[in-house]
Design an enzyme around this catalytic site. Structure first.
Site, PDB file in Angstrom:
ATOM      1  N   HIS A   1       2.221   5.713   2.173  1.00 16.07           N
ATOM      2  CA  HIS A   1       1.368   4.911   1.277  1.00 16.07           C
ATOM      3  C   HIS A   1       2.184   4.643   0.003  1.00 16.07           C
ATOM      4  CE1 HIS A   1      -1.979   4.251  -1.594  1.00 16.07           C
ATOM      5  NE2 HIS A   1      -2.758   4.024  -0.548  1.00 16.07           N
TER       6      HIS A   1
ATOM      7  N   ASP B   1       1.629  14.568   1.231  1.00 12.75           N
ATOM      8  CA  ASP B   1       0.508  13.704   0.860  1.00 12.75           C
ATOM      9  C   ASP B   1      -0.580  13.935   1.908  1.00 12.75           C
ATOM     10  OD1 ASP B   1      -1.358  11.787   0.397  1.00 12.75           O
ATOM     11  OD2 ASP B   1       0.009  10.078   0.527  1.00 12.75           O
TER      12      ASP B   1
ATOM     13  N   GLN C   1      -5.152  11.817   3.844  1.00  9.37           N
ATOM     14  CA  GLN C   1      -5.905  11.504   5.070  1.00  9.37           C
ATOM     15  C   GLN C   1      -6.120  12.740   5.924  1.00  9.37           C
ATOM     16  OE1 GLN C   1      -7.346   8.647   5.718  1.00  9.37           O
ATOM     17  NE2 GLN C   1      -6.379   7.353   4.176  1.00  9.37           N
TER      18      GLN C   1
ATOM     19  N   LYS D   1     -12.206  10.308  -0.405  1.00  8.40           N
ATOM     20  CA  LYS D   1     -12.063  10.120   1.042  1.00  8.40           C
ATOM     21  C   LYS D   1     -12.709  11.276   1.812  1.00  8.40           C
ATOM     22  CE  LYS D   1      -7.619   7.735   0.542  1.00  8.40           C
ATOM     23  NZ  LYS D   1      -7.939   6.317   0.612  1.00  8.40           N
TER      24      LYS D   1
ATOM     25  N   CYS E   1      -1.771  -0.754   1.477  1.00  9.38           N
ATOM     26  CA  CYS E   1      -0.862  -0.073   0.534  1.00  9.38           C
ATOM     27  C   CYS E   1       0.305   0.577   1.271  1.00  9.38           C
ATOM     28  CB  CYS E   1      -1.589   0.975  -0.306  1.00  9.38           C
ATOM     29  SG  CYS E   1      -2.899   0.276  -1.306  1.00  9.38           S
TER      30      CYS E   1
HETATM   31  C1  LIG Z   1      -2.090   8.455   2.683  1.00  5.21           C
HETATM   32  C2  LIG Z   1      -2.640   8.095   1.335  1.00  5.21           C
HETATM   33  N1  LIG Z   1      -2.026   8.532   0.235  1.00  5.21           N
HETATM   34  C3  LIG Z   1      -2.489   8.261  -0.986  1.00  5.21           C
HETATM   35  C4  LIG Z   1      -3.616   7.493  -1.170  1.00  5.21           C
HETATM   36  C5  LIG Z   1      -4.067   7.200  -2.566  1.00  5.21           C
HETATM   37  O1  LIG Z   1      -5.342   7.686  -2.834  1.00  5.21           O
HETATM   38  P1  LIG Z   1      -5.992   7.361  -4.247  1.00  5.21           P
HETATM   39  O2  LIG Z   1      -6.076   5.852  -4.317  1.00  5.21           O
HETATM   40  O3  LIG Z   1      -7.325   7.991  -4.233  1.00  5.21           O
HETATM   41  O4  LIG Z   1      -5.079   7.892  -5.286  1.00  5.21           O
HETATM   42  C6  LIG Z   1      -4.286   6.995  -0.063  1.00  5.21           C
HETATM   43  C7  LIG Z   1      -5.475   6.115  -0.227  1.00  5.21           C
HETATM   44  O5  LIG Z   1      -5.584   5.077   0.383  1.00  5.21           O
HETATM   45  C8  LIG Z   1      -3.791   7.299   1.230  1.00  5.21           C
HETATM   46  O6  LIG Z   1      -4.402   6.854   2.338  1.00  5.21           O
END
Ligand SMILES: Cc1ncc(COP(=O)(O)O)c(C=O)c1O
Length: 413
Positions: free
Chosen positions: A126, A202, A205, A228, A370
């Site tokens: 992401h 990270d 998910q 999430k 993203c």
């Molecule tokens: C794998 C992953 N990392 C990071 C994020 C970022 O999350 P946030 O927008 O809540 O910071 C997301 C959200 O779409 C994600 O799916």
């Protein structure tokens, strides 16, 4: 679903938004990888906090301030248990996962990385786990290396040893938000440490969908986001071992994160408050604690089992109905992935497709999710992405299939 470990019809009733009608029909929410819906217990916890105990934390000497502090720190303890942290001091509240990953890159990275140092990422990250490292590339001259993916959406580990050789950081998603791929966290952490690098996960998910034990992972940092996992927006988590958090300078500075301030300088507070500058997201933490309670009551093993069988149903039923017109990216085997289905359908643009879905009350995201570097690897500009969670069932997948058939008929004219 026969033998479903979750009682989804009962769960649906816990989510007030799912009672809503949209465009004259029921709301079919298939965008939980983007943000999840919130159960009544989370909404009640937020309301109860504001109605009965609203006060600032860590400073009051009166009853409701103590209640607020206890609720806030109690939420930290719940999150700590939920992810298997050794101590609640290792759980830092941030604004979201993006801020947590920025904290790692900017607070840890700026003092530990030099020109030429390598940071290893994967092609399925992401942007939240790419752009902060790009910034360090621009500022410090660090090198970025990329672990490629195979055509079926797994990591290609053929060259792993060479890629991590001499690296200082290996930072990767535990589960892809586009392909659903579950990454081999243990293997990547082991390779990072063998090379003398830190491992950053990270887990945005992963934590909502799969039982997570950060100590078993053995990583140095892990980041995730509350919205999430049935919790409110406005709060995320950075977990780190106390050793690495102690050795990392503060990120944002101001009130709350200090022990003392003089005209000459300041000394920092203890963990985790050293990283929580300013008034924190108190109600949001309370809501996150309630979300963790809700998921714990369902049981994360049952949550995962439900998702594997519903994903298997979705892959099977959609592919048999639409054949080669439908390309679902990522691993074919449900046990190797989460309930994230990114797809292209004939030559229909994902945005056109999801507009027709909306007319049928079906909420699906279209776009690059993203993850633009991954889109380039997949050779597509965008995909439609349906994502499943605890409140989805086979009827929701069937509603998606009907909406797809309607879109195909509509654009055939
Ligand atoms: C794998 C992953 N990392 C990071 C994020 C970022 O999350 P946030 O927008 O809540 O910071 C997301 C959200 O779409 C994600 O799916």
């Amino acid at each position: 679903m026969s033998g479903d470990p979750l009682d989804v019809s009962a769960i649906k009733k816990d989510f007030p938004i799912l009672e809503r009608e949209v465009h004259g029909g029921r709301l079919v929410y298939l965008d939980s990888a983007n943000t999840s819906q919130k159960p009544r217990s989370v909404l009640d916890a937020l309301e109860r906090y504001y109605e009965r105990s609203n006060a600032n934390v860590h400073r009051g000497t009166y009853l409701i301030a103590e209640e607020a502090t206890n609720a806030f720190e109690g939420a930290r303890a719940k999150v700590s248990r939920f992810i298997g942290a050794a101590d609640p001091r290792e759980v830092v509240f941030t604004k979201n996962a993006t801020e947590a990953l920025n904290l790692v890159a900017k607070a840890w990275g700026r003092v530990n990385l030099r020109a030429g140092d390598a940071v290893v990422l994967t092609e399925l990250e992401h942007h939240a786990n790419i752009v902060p490292w790009h910034q360090l590339h621009d500022e410090l001259g660090i090198e970025l290396r990329w672990i490629p993916i195979t055509p079926d959406g797994h990591l290609d580990l053929t060259d792993l040893d060479r890629l991590v050789d001499g690296a200082k950081v290996v930072s990767f998603a535990a589960m892809s938000n586009v392909l659903g791929t579950l990454l081999p966290v243990d293997r990547l952490v082991e390779a990072a440490h063998a090379a003398g690098a830190i491992a950053v996960v990270d887990a945005s998910q992963h934590v909502p969908h799969v039982a997570t034990d950060v100590q078993a992972w053995g990583a140095d940092f892990a980041a995730f986001t509350s919205h999430k996992l049935l919790g409110p927006t406005g709060i995320g988590v950075l977990w780190g071992t106390s050793e690495i958090l102690d050795a990392t300078p503060p990120f944002l500075t101001g009130g709350e994160m200090i022990l003392n301030v003089t005209k000459e300088g300041f000394t920092v507070n203890e963990l985790p408050w050293k990283f929580e500058a300013g008034t924190p997201p108190i109600a949001e933490a309370v809501g996150l604690g309630a979300a963790v309670d809700y998921l714990s009551a369902l049981g994360m093993e049952a949550v995962r089992e439900h998702e594997v069988s519903l994903t298997a149903y979705a892959l099977r039923s959609l592919q048999s109905r639409f054949g080669d017109d439908l390309v679902i990216h990522g691993p074919a085997e449900p046990a190797e992935r989460g309930g994230v289905l990114s797809f292209t359908f004939g030559d229909l643009h994902p945005h056109d497709l999801t507009q027709v879905f909306d007319e049928h009350g079906v909420c699906v995201r279209a776009g690059h999710h993203c993850a633009k570097p991954l889109m380039r690897v997949l050779g597509v500009a965008a995909t439609a992405r349906a994502s499943l969670y605890v409140y989805n069932d086979e009827a929701d997948v069937d509603a998606l299939a009907e909406a797809m058939a309607a879109a195909a008929a509509f654009f055939a004219h």
